[in-house]
Structures are given as structure tokens and as C-alpha cells.
Enzyme design. Structure first.
Site, short mmCIF file in Angstrom:
data_model
loop_
_atom_site.label_atom_id
_atom_site.label_comp_id
_atom_site.label_asym_id
_atom_site.label_seq_id
_atom_site.Cartn_x
_atom_site.Cartn_y
_atom_site.Cartn_z
N LYS A 119 0.82 -1.23 0.00
CA LYS A 119 0.00 0.00 0.00
C LYS A 119 0.85 1.27 0.00
O LYS A 119 0.56 2.21 -0.73
CB LYS A 119 -0.95 0.00 1.20
CG LYS A 119 -2.04 -1.05 1.09
CD LYS A 119 -2.98 -0.98 2.28
CE LYS A 119 -3.98 -2.13 2.24
NZ LYS A 119 -4.92 -2.13 3.36
N ASN A 177 -5.01 1.54 -1.64
CA ASN A 177 -5.46 0.14 -1.76
C ASN A 177 -6.26 -0.06 -3.04
O ASN A 177 -6.62 -1.18 -3.37
CB ASN A 177 -6.26 -0.31 -0.53
CG ASN A 177 -7.64 0.31 -0.48
OD1 ASN A 177 -7.89 1.32 -1.13
ND2 ASN A 177 -8.53 -0.28 0.29
N ASP A 218 -10.04 2.10 2.75
CA ASP A 218 -10.12 1.39 4.04
C ASP A 218 -10.87 2.19 5.10
O ASP A 218 -11.72 1.65 5.83
CB ASP A 218 -8.71 1.07 4.56
CG ASP A 218 -8.08 -0.13 3.85
OD1 ASP A 218 -8.83 -0.96 3.30
OD2 ASP A 218 -6.84 -0.22 3.86
P1 NAP Z 1 0.83 -4.24 9.84
O1 NAP Z 1 1.14 -2.99 9.10
O2 NAP Z 1 1.81 -5.35 9.82
O3 NAP Z 1 0.55 -3.81 11.38
C1 NAP Z 1 0.37 -4.78 12.39
C2 NAP Z 1 -0.04 -4.08 13.67
O4 NAP Z 1 -0.33 -5.09 14.63
C3 NAP Z 1 1.07 -3.21 14.27
O5 NAP Z 1 0.48 -2.10 14.91
C4 NAP Z 1 1.69 -4.16 15.29
O6 NAP Z 1 2.34 -3.50 16.38
C5 NAP Z 1 0.46 -4.86 15.81
N1 NAP Z 1 0.76 -6.13 16.44
C6 NAP Z 1 1.14 -7.28 15.85
N2 NAP Z 1 1.29 -8.26 16.78
C7 NAP Z 1 0.99 -7.70 17.98
C8 NAP Z 1 0.97 -8.19 19.31
N3 NAP Z 1 1.28 -9.47 19.61
N4 NAP Z 1 0.61 -7.34 20.31
C9 NAP Z 1 0.28 -6.06 20.02
N5 NAP Z 1 0.29 -5.53 18.77
C10 NAP Z 1 0.64 -6.34 17.77
O7 NAP Z 1 -0.54 -4.89 9.34
P2 NAP Z 1 -1.85 -4.14 8.78
O8 NAP Z 1 -1.83 -4.13 7.30
O9 NAP Z 1 -1.98 -2.84 9.49
O10 NAP Z 1 -2.99 -5.16 9.23
C11 NAP Z 1 -3.37 -5.23 10.58
C12 NAP Z 1 -4.73 -5.92 10.71
O11 NAP Z 1 -5.71 -5.19 10.01
C13 NAP Z 1 -4.74 -7.34 10.11
O12 NAP Z 1 -5.42 -8.18 10.99
C14 NAP Z 1 -5.54 -7.18 8.82
O13 NAP Z 1 -6.23 -8.36 8.51
C15 NAP Z 1 -6.50 -6.06 9.22
N6 NAP Z 1 -7.05 -5.33 8.04
C16 NAP Z 1 -8.37 -5.50 7.74
C17 NAP Z 1 -8.94 -4.85 6.64
C18 NAP Z 1 -10.38 -5.07 6.34
O14 NAP Z 1 -10.85 -4.64 5.28
N7 NAP Z 1 -11.13 -5.70 7.20
C19 NAP Z 1 -8.16 -4.01 5.84
C20 NAP Z 1 -6.80 -3.84 6.17
C21 NAP Z 1 -6.25 -4.53 7.27
P3 NAP Z 1 3.90 -3.13 16.30
O15 NAP Z 1 3.99 -1.84 15.54
O16 NAP Z 1 4.31 -3.00 17.71
O17 NAP Z 1 4.59 -4.26 15.59
#
Ligand code: NAP
Length: 307
Positions: free
Chosen positions: A87, A108, A124
């Protein structure tokens, strides 16, 4: 249609997809991508609207992204979606972007315009807003909102959308505090500082944030695996909390189970996925998306995957 196409396939698109009917003219680009629920959702919509195009998955590695984007216009593509990890990088390759994308710091949705120009959008934040309204029966701008995992890609897009919508209060927590710094600066440029709280995510800050929040949006990936703990223990939730988990699944996520135990209302990210997809469709075709057909296709796919 293959389940997944590669960059090498894209380079030889005419040969690889010869005989495909309807022609493959839309795709989602990601790494990994095999899990994506977007093709069944969009193909159901394309079929219902009698549009002569199909939507597929393209597995594109980060070092292939800019070349892949440059290839799309010549291969007859109408548009694409970008997902993890593309993205942010895709934003830099756009000829123009809308306000949502520049605020979100990523795209996206890409529309391929005349002359091969690439227009980028971020759907989003708006997808979340529509999903919260539909699933939880509230309008986000009336709420005090806590974003968990605000430092990730989804968290950034959601937080900026909430700030631009003028929510009553905005609290951003992230496990890694340093990752919140660029977001804090960007939010503060468009949202009153007195209503903004930005902190590291720990037991104390979580409890304090919950005391002054109406809606919690989980943008962390905690809960993606079935044996993950809930990002919020049930004991910290009360029946007045509203929980939106962006994780998309046909089943109840750990956060939703914690909400159930506390008597609080919750929803998962399937509807956010649906609405961001519907907005993408509207960007590409300048017509209303067949929402209920897309919803059914998405649910059928998620149920079949047992997610
Ligand atoms: P990302 O950029 O990799 O970010 C992951 C986030 O999760 C970071 O803030 C990370 O914190 C945190 N995290 C991971 N493991 C953790 C833990 N054990 N404890 C606390 N925090 C933790 O991923 P993303 O693209 O933002 O996606 C994140 C979520 O959003 C996913 O579940 C994805 O499926 C969902 N999503 C859904 C949609 C939808 O349309 N429904 C669209 C986009 C994304 P740190 O910075 O500390 O690593």
C-alpha cells in the site's frame, strides 16, 4: 483462471491468459496473496452487472511492484487493489491520489485512466466507517474512539480517517511506541491536539484509554490466529463498549469472544472488507456496487475457508 498469477505471468499476460473468458482485467496485488477473498467478491459483482471482465490474484514481490504497476495499462487492466505489503510503496508510483490516500499514506485501490495514468485511492477508512454504521448502528464522528495497533498500515489509514471525520476524541495505542511518531504528526496537522492521546500500548494505558472510549477499533493483527489472546481482556470491557475488530473471518475473533463475555456489542472486519471493495468497484465503474451479491459471495468464501 489460476488461483494465483505471478509477475512472470503478468509479463506474458496475453499468452498466459489466452482463452480466458471473460478476460482478466482486474486484480489484487499482494505478497502473500493466495488467501485473498477479493476475487470471489468482485467476480460475483462483475457477473451480476454483466461486465466483461474478471478479477484475479497477482502475487507480486516488493521488488517487482513498480514494474508490475507500469505493465498494467498495456495489459488491458481497468484497475487493481493493493494489499500487504504494497500500500505505501504503491502510493509513490501514482500519477495522482485522492485525499483519503494522501492522508492514509497508502493506496489500496488503483484506477487505470486514459493514457495509462494511475489514479490511487484509499477506501479502508470509508469502508470502516460504513461497516461500523451498519454493524454497530453508530456514526463514528459522534464517538470517542480508541485505535489499537495504530502504528501499522491499517491503523494509520483508520486513524487518519477518524481524525478527518472529526471524532469526539481519538486515542492511539501501539505496542511499539516509536512507530506512532509519523502518525502523531500527521493527525495533529488535521485534528485538535486537546482531543488526541498517543501512547505506548500496555496494561495501564489500555485501562485508562478504555475508561474514556466508546468505540475500540482493533487494527493490530493480534487475534488473526485462533489461539491468539484477545487484545483486550474481557474483564476490562463493559456493556457500553463497542468493539470493531478489523480482522476478517467468518467466525468470532478473540476480541469478539471477550466482548460477548462482557455483554458488549462487536463485529469483525468482513464488512469493512465488503465496503472497501464496494467503494473500489464504484471507483472503477462509476456505478453503484451490487452490495448484497458481494456480501453473499464474501460470506460463502469465508465460510468455505472455515476462517
Ligand atoms: P501491519 O502494518 O503489519 O501492522 C500490524 C499491527 O499489529 C502493528 O500495529 C503491530 O504493532 C500490531 N501487532 C502485531 N502483533 C501484535 C501483538 N502481539 N501485540 C500487540 N500488537 C501487535 O498490518 P496491517 O496491514 O496494518 O494489518 C493489521 C490488521 O488489520 C490485520 O489483521 C488485517 O487483517 C487487518 N485489516 C483488515 C482490513 C479489512 O478490510 N477488514 C483491511 C486492512 C487490514 P507493532 O507496531 O508493535 O509491531
Amino acid at each position: 483462471m489460476q488461483a494465483v498469477y505471478t509477475f512472470a505471468d503478468l509479463q506474458n499476460w496475453e499468452t498466459v491468459t489466452a482463452g480466458e473468458n471473460p478476460p482478466l482485467r482486474l486484480a489484487v496485488l499482494g505478497d502473500p496473496i493466495a488467501h485473498s477473498a477479493s476475487p470471489p467478491m468482485h467476480n460475483a459483482a462483475l457477473k451480476a452487472c454483466k461486465i466483461d471482465a474478471a478479477y484475479c490474484r497477482l502475487h507480486i514481490h516488493p521488488d517487482e511492484l513498480s514494474a508490475a504497476l507500469r505493465l498494467l495499462p498495456g495489459k488491458g487492466f481497468i484497475g487493481v487493489n493493493c494489499t500487504i505489503p504494497h500500500k505505501v510503496a504503491a502510493l509513490a508510483a501514482m500519477d495522482e491520489v485522492d485525499d483519503h490516500a494522501s492522508r492514509a499514506g497508502g493506496v489500496n485501490t488503483i484506477r487505470i485512466c486514459e493514457g495509462g495514468r494511475l489514479q490511487g485511492f484509499s477506501t479502508d477508512g470509508l469502508g470502516l466507517e460504513r461497516a461500523v454504521s451498519e454493524q454497530l448502528g453508530v456514526e463514528i464522528r459522534e464517538l470517542r474512539v480508541l485505535v489499537l495497533g495504530a502504528g501499522g498500515g491499517a491503523g494509520h489509514a483508520v486513524a487518519m480517517h477518524l481524525a478527518a471525520s472529526g471524532v469526539r476524541r481519538l486515542i492511539l495505542l501501539n505496542r511499539t511506541f516509536e512507530k506512532l511518531q509519523p502518525l502523531k504528526k500527521a493527525v495533529a496537522a488535521i485534528y485538535p491536539r486537546r482531543f488526541l492521546t498517543v501512547r505506548a500500548w500496555n496494561d495501564t494505558t489500555l485501562a485508562e484509554a478504555l475508561a474514556v472510549s466508546d468505540l475500540v477499533v482493533n487494527c493490530s493483527s493480534l487475534g488473526m490466529k485462533p489461539d491468539d489472546p484477545s487484545p483486550i481482556p474481557a474483564a476490562l470491557l463493559t456493556p457500553r463498549h463497542l468493539l470493531y475488530d478489523t480482522i476478517y473471518t467468518a467466525s468470532r475473533t478473540p476480541l469478539m469472544l471477550a466482548a460477548d463475555a462482557a455483554g458488549a456489542l462487536s463485529a469483525n472486519g468482513l464488512d469493512m472488507l465488503l465496503h472497501q471493495g464496494a467503494i473500489s468497484f464504484e471507483m472503477w465503474f462509476q456505478r453503484e456496487a451490487p452490495l448484497e451479491i458481494m456480501r453473499k459471495a464474501l460470506l460463502d468464501y469465508a465460510n468455505a475457508k472455515g476462517k
